[in-house]
Scaffold this active site. Structure first.
Site, PDB file in Angstrom:
ATOM      1  CG  PHE A  13      -0.448  27.537  53.227  1.00  0.00           C
ATOM      2  CD1 PHE A  13      -1.113  26.579  52.475  1.00  0.00           C
ATOM      3  CD2 PHE A  13      -1.157  28.643  53.669  1.00  0.00           C
ATOM      4  CE1 PHE A  13      -2.472  26.730  52.161  1.00  0.00           C
ATOM      5  CE2 PHE A  13      -2.511  28.799  53.357  1.00  0.00           C
ATOM      6  CZ  PHE A  13      -3.162  27.842  52.607  1.00  0.00           C
ATOM      7  CG  LEU A  14       5.690  29.262  49.629  1.00  0.00           C
ATOM      8  CD1 LEU A  14       6.467  29.271  48.319  1.00  0.00           C
ATOM      9  CD2 LEU A  14       6.623  29.323  50.822  1.00  0.00           C
ATOM     10  CG  HIS A  29       6.952  32.308  52.958  1.00  0.00           C
ATOM     11  ND1 HIS A  29       5.594  32.169  53.125  1.00  0.00           N
ATOM     12  CD2 HIS A  29       7.520  31.805  54.080  1.00  0.00           C
ATOM     13  CE1 HIS A  29       5.344  31.598  54.297  1.00  0.00           C
ATOM     14  NE2 HIS A  29       6.494  31.381  54.903  1.00  0.00           N
ATOM     15  CD  GLN A  45       9.355  24.917  63.438  1.00  0.00           C
ATOM     16  OE1 GLN A  45      10.402  24.574  62.914  1.00  0.00           O
ATOM     17  NE2 GLN A  45       8.816  26.104  63.200  1.00  0.00           N
ATOM     18  CG  LEU A  97      13.788  41.732  60.958  1.00  0.00           C
ATOM     19  CD1 LEU A  97      14.251  43.150  60.682  1.00  0.00           C
ATOM     20  CD2 LEU A  97      14.377  41.232  62.273  1.00  0.00           C
ATOM     21  CB  VAL A 109       5.936  42.095  53.464  1.00  0.00           C
ATOM     22  CG1 VAL A 109       5.169  42.652  52.278  1.00  0.00           C
ATOM     23  CG2 VAL A 109       7.273  41.529  53.005  1.00  0.00           C
TER      24      VAL A 109
END
Lengths: 288, 288
Positions: free
Chosen positions: A32-33, A37, A61, A147, A175
């Protein structure tokens, strides 16, 4: 761009490329970029001969009450976006093959009981397990992590150090929108008013950076400043504002060395996170 | 032969060799080398361009009441023997560097609660941790393990499968004296009489193999035969005689597929172990 699903096929192919001296860059994702990404893939494109992106919604996870089943998936759109960002190999493993045996359990004992990790027991155990597997399958020279999820970066750096993975972890800056708001698929859940307020999160982190540059060195002073700005300038509720050494994520009493200021703020339908990592030389003069 | 102690030096050197297409064979040991280790190194020599042996007495795989401190060490003799067996790189890591961080714990949940593993809680957790680190540092194509410790082989094969290490595990047959006794540094603790009796262990395992070839397929029949021979022909006390599927180490009710017959026998000052692994096609006719 080539799509591969079989573990041993992708492993053998990349091992033979590596033997011929090719450098491999790796971007692990859950699909689901979004732009974050793609920024990772573009960074990988510049520094490697082969760019591999994995798309795997890792069941390990997710907690029992989390959204594994409903996690958004769109493999066709992802493939088009990955190709446009310069990905050479898109690796889509299947959960049955990934977890066909499970005699080994991995557990992270440090860097996880703070920030978002303290609210997601076992989450990072699942992350280090899948990342270890993916590192062994892909054999990357460089692996790219954003990050935005700085705690994940810290945990992965701990994993690489502790188990000696021959992988260089590349920390890719968050971003942002033009007004400073960190890009997130959750931003669409903000109301118009909230969207207008939300840049205060990053703006207050930048304030903190300025205050520290001016010589402020006590964590609580910084935290209070951020808290006051968010409380007075937004309708959000602070979930946490915390400062730790980075990447160790240990308490610090003075703002020295490398450290992170991280926050989470709840709005009506969205919980936003953001952070800033600051490196302060121990030799600089401090004026408290 | 080159001796190396620094982790990143050996890792970088071998990575650059690998990039040039060199095949790496790896023999992990705890030192105090005997003929078994040298057989592993000789096997590695035949199948690889570079043979790496590590010598590391791994504190993590010793229990609190075990002999970590008193474990025998003789690095000079080891180096001479390793060189004679064709080792190219002898890697002597230091415990401080190997365990300079410990945020990741690895735990083996299968294949460990039987045989010797059931008597050494946590032992295999330490084994898989150090083997994962060594695999990441050395980057072997092939890694050599002796079948004398068949449970270790089973656990390592589980590790490689579960975490997708790109390493081929080579099972090397147990080295034996002329009379069949498995070589072991503990054989020196046998009295003259015990030494004369000890070949019965392997001889009874070979009996078992013959009985199975003849069509016996019930585990208890085989175990009883071995037990009777050891009881009547030696002064030792049987600690265990067990049969499991291999490498899964699960209970089996019929002797089909690949399985192990393993035993441990206590003499006055030495506890000896031995085993035999048998592969029996499911299609063969059975005459019980």
């Amino acid at each position: 761009m080539q799509k591969m699903t079989n573990i041993s096929s992708v492993q053998e192919y990349l091992l033979s490329e590596k033997r011929q001296g090719k450098k491999i860059g790796f971007v692990p994702t859950m699909g689901f970029l979004h732009e974050g990404h793609l920024t990772l893939a573009e960074a990988a494109r510049k520094e490697n001969d082969i760019v591999v992106m994995s798309i795997f919604v890792n069941p390990l996870q997710f907690g029992p009450n989390e959204d594994f089943e409903s996690y958004p998936r769109n493999p066709e759109r992802d493939a088009a976006l990955a190709a446009s960002a310069g990905v050479d190999i898109l690796f889509f493993p299947e959960a049955d093959e990934m977890y066909s045996g499970s005699s080994i359990k991995m557990h992270v004992t440090e860097r996880t009981d703070v920030l978002c990790g303290s609210r997601r027991t076992g989450h990072f155990d699942g992350v280090v397990t899948v990342v270890s597997k993916l590192f062994n399958i892909i054999g990357p020279d460089n692996a790219y992590f954003g990050l935005k999820d700085a705690q994940q970066v810290a945990v992965i750096e701990g994993l690489v150090h502790d188990l000696n993975f021959p992988v260089n972890i590349v920390r890719v800056p968050t971003v942002r929108e033009e007004d400073g708001l960190a890009k997130s698929s959750r931003n669409v859940y903000l109301s118009e008013t909230e969207r207008a307020e939300a840049p205060v999160l990053y703006s207050s982190l930048k304030d903190a950076e300025s205050l520290i540059e001016e010589g402020k060195s006590i964590p609580q002073t910084i935290i209070s400043h951020i808290q006051n700005r968010i409380n007075s300038e937004t309708s959000g509720t602070v979930d946490y504002i915390e400062i730790y050494s980075f990447p160790e994520l240990e308490d610090i009493h003075s703002l020295q060395g490398e450290f992170i200021i991280a926050l989470a703020v709840k709005f009506q339908k969205a919980r936003l996170i953001d952070n800033i990592i600051i490196k302060k030389s121990q030799e600089e003069k401090q004026n408290v």
